[in-house]
Motif scaffolding. Structure first.
Motif, PDB file in Angstrom:
ATOM      1  N   UNK A  36      48.445   3.175  -2.523  1.00  0.00           N
ATOM      2  CA  UNK A  36      47.325   2.250  -2.259  1.00  0.00           C
ATOM      3  C   UNK A  36      47.891   0.901  -1.797  1.00  0.00           C
ATOM      4  N   UNK A  37      48.970   0.490  -2.459  1.00  0.00           N
ATOM      5  CA  UNK A  37      49.570  -0.819  -2.167  1.00  0.00           C
ATOM      6  C   UNK A  37      50.368  -0.786  -0.857  1.00  0.00           C
ATOM      7  N   UNK A  38      51.174   0.280  -0.676  1.00  0.00           N
ATOM      8  CA  UNK A  38      52.126   0.274   0.441  1.00  0.00           C
ATOM      9  C   UNK A  38      51.655   1.010   1.702  1.00  0.00           C
ATOM     10  N   UNK A  39      50.823   2.032   1.532  1.00  0.00           N
ATOM     11  CA  UNK A  39      50.490   2.878   2.700  1.00  0.00           C
ATOM     12  C   UNK A  39      49.039   2.722   3.160  1.00  0.00           C
ATOM     13  N   UNK A  40      48.119   2.505   2.239  1.00  0.00           N
ATOM     14  CA  UNK A  40      46.714   2.306   2.611  1.00  0.00           C
ATOM     15  C   UNK A  40      46.573   1.153   3.624  1.00  0.00           C
ATOM     16  N   UNK A  41      47.307   0.030   3.475  1.00  0.00           N
ATOM     17  CA  UNK A  41      47.181  -1.042   4.472  1.00  0.00           C
ATOM     18  C   UNK A  41      47.480  -0.589   5.911  1.00  0.00           C
ATOM     19  N   UNK A  42      48.293   0.457   6.051  1.00  0.00           N
ATOM     20  CA  UNK A  42      48.628   0.938   7.404  1.00  0.00           C
ATOM     21  C   UNK A  42      47.390   1.539   8.083  1.00  0.00           C
ATOM     22  N   UNK A  43      46.474   2.112   7.284  1.00  0.00           N
ATOM     23  CA  UNK A  43      45.330   2.806   7.916  1.00  0.00           C
ATOM     24  C   UNK A  43      43.974   2.164   7.612  1.00  0.00           C
TER      25      UNK A  43
END
Ligand code: GLY
Length: 352
Positions: A36-43
């Motif tokens: 949620x912290x590291x990868x969700x921001x990408x999408x």
């Protein structure tokens, strides 16, 4: 529907295409606290995800439980999911295994898409439809075979991984090299993991996943050739279980790499696997993964762990062995004496 595996250069476009393959009335995105912290921001800014409902679970394998599964089912229910809703699993093997199982069982099954974010889940867990949770102290005890409609492999996530996680996933790639052919195996044992060439790694990931896909297509429910993917795992799981029992942190791929040393030795003893290839593979594993130490007083325990492996039938320990690189022999057994000799070899050759 056949599982589509996409090597993505453009995640926004590829995810949109994957979503449009599955007509749906509502979108849900499952992450753990880390992704949620590291990868969700990408999408998260992709326009078509603006109405998606988020479900976030605890990170790490300890959360791969019935309780977490129930939490995901509840979140789907409370979010108004129907049989036509779609779940996107964004994370490592824990998220894709548990999310895939939640999707496969909710209202008798909704479709799901995997976006693996670790190397281990890219080359192994997210592809091939093994879903499930841990139960009763045993890993992946409850689950079903049911493939994600699409798996999207995105190189961007590779660069976010630390060295341990890269090496852990790489062990499954090495396994795929050994069961495929000499060219792939040689490429893997000469790749420089200290100075990673990411575009080259991405090409190797694509090759590795293609090897797995090909095997899974032939035998989706592991009645035969899919057992090739268990190479290194009978001894590897025993070492992983020993580490867990002794509170020693060992990533799955490291245990698989050490398991490969054991099982290629057994292959050399029983099936004449070439000694030079054994020693080159061993050298690479020693340099890349270091050594997991144990002494002869722990042999009984390791043997017992192997006896309880869920791949066994009627208590007989099942190995996948190799007569050569690419020459796979499934359903192999070994006597207790041979297994103890294998553990002796591991300790002597690895210097522990
Ligand atoms: N991880 C081995 C398999 O998917 O069969």
């Amino acid at each position: 529907m056949k599982q589509d595996v996409v090597i993505s250069q453009n995640l926004q476009k590829d995810l949109q295409q994957a979503i449009s393959r599955c007509s749906n009335d509502k979108l849900f995105v499952l992450t753990d606290t880390t992704t949620f912290r590291l990868c969700w921001p990408v999408i998260k800014d992709f326009p078509y995800l603006q109405k998606a409902k988020m479900i976030t679970i605890g990170a790490t394998d300890e959360n791969k439980t019935l309780q977490t599964l129930s939490f995901v089912w509840e979140a789907l229910q409370q979010g108004g999911a129907t049989r036509h809703s779609l779940l996107i699993c964004l994370g490592g093997g824990m998220v894709t295994d548990l999310g895939g199982f939640a999707a496969s069982t909710f209202k008798r099954g909704i479709q799901y898409i995997n976006i693996p974010t670790t190397l281990l889940s890219m080359v192994d867990a997210s592809v091939g439809g093994k879903t499930g949770i841990n139960f009763g102290g045993l890993k992946n005890e409850i689950g079903v075979f049911n493939c994600a409609s699409t798996v999207i492999l995105c190189a961007e996530f590779l660069r976010t991984l630390d060295d341990y996680n890269i090496r852990s996933g790489y062990a499954e790639m090495l396994k795929h090299g050994i069961i495929s052919n000499t060219e792939n195996w040689a490429e893997l044992i000469t790749f420089d993991l200290d100075n990673i060439d990411y575009p080259h790694l991405q090409q190797m990931v694509a090759k590795s996943v293609a090897i797995k896909e090909h095997i899974v297509e032939e035998d989706p429910t592991e009645k035969g050739i899919r057992k090739a993917l268990n190479l290194g795992h009978t001894a590897g799981h025993a070492l992983e279980s020993l580490a867990l029992a002794e509170n020693r942190t060992v990533l799955h791929g490291y245990a698989v790499a050490w398991g490969l040393v054991c099982e290629l030795y057994l292959s050399a003893k029983r099936l004449n696997f070439p000694k030079d290839k054994l020693s080159q593979t061993l050298q690479f594993i020693k340099e890349t993964y270091g050594v997991f130490t144990f002494n002869c007083k722990q042999y009984d325990r390791l043997y017992q762990f192997m006896q309880h492996d869920k791949k066994n039938q009627s208590g007989i320990i099942n190995f996948t062995l190799m007569a050569d690189i690419g020459d796979i022999r499934i359903n192999q057994t070994a006597t207790q004496e041979e297994i103890l000799d294998m553990l002796d070899f591991y300790r002597e050759s690895m210097g522990c």
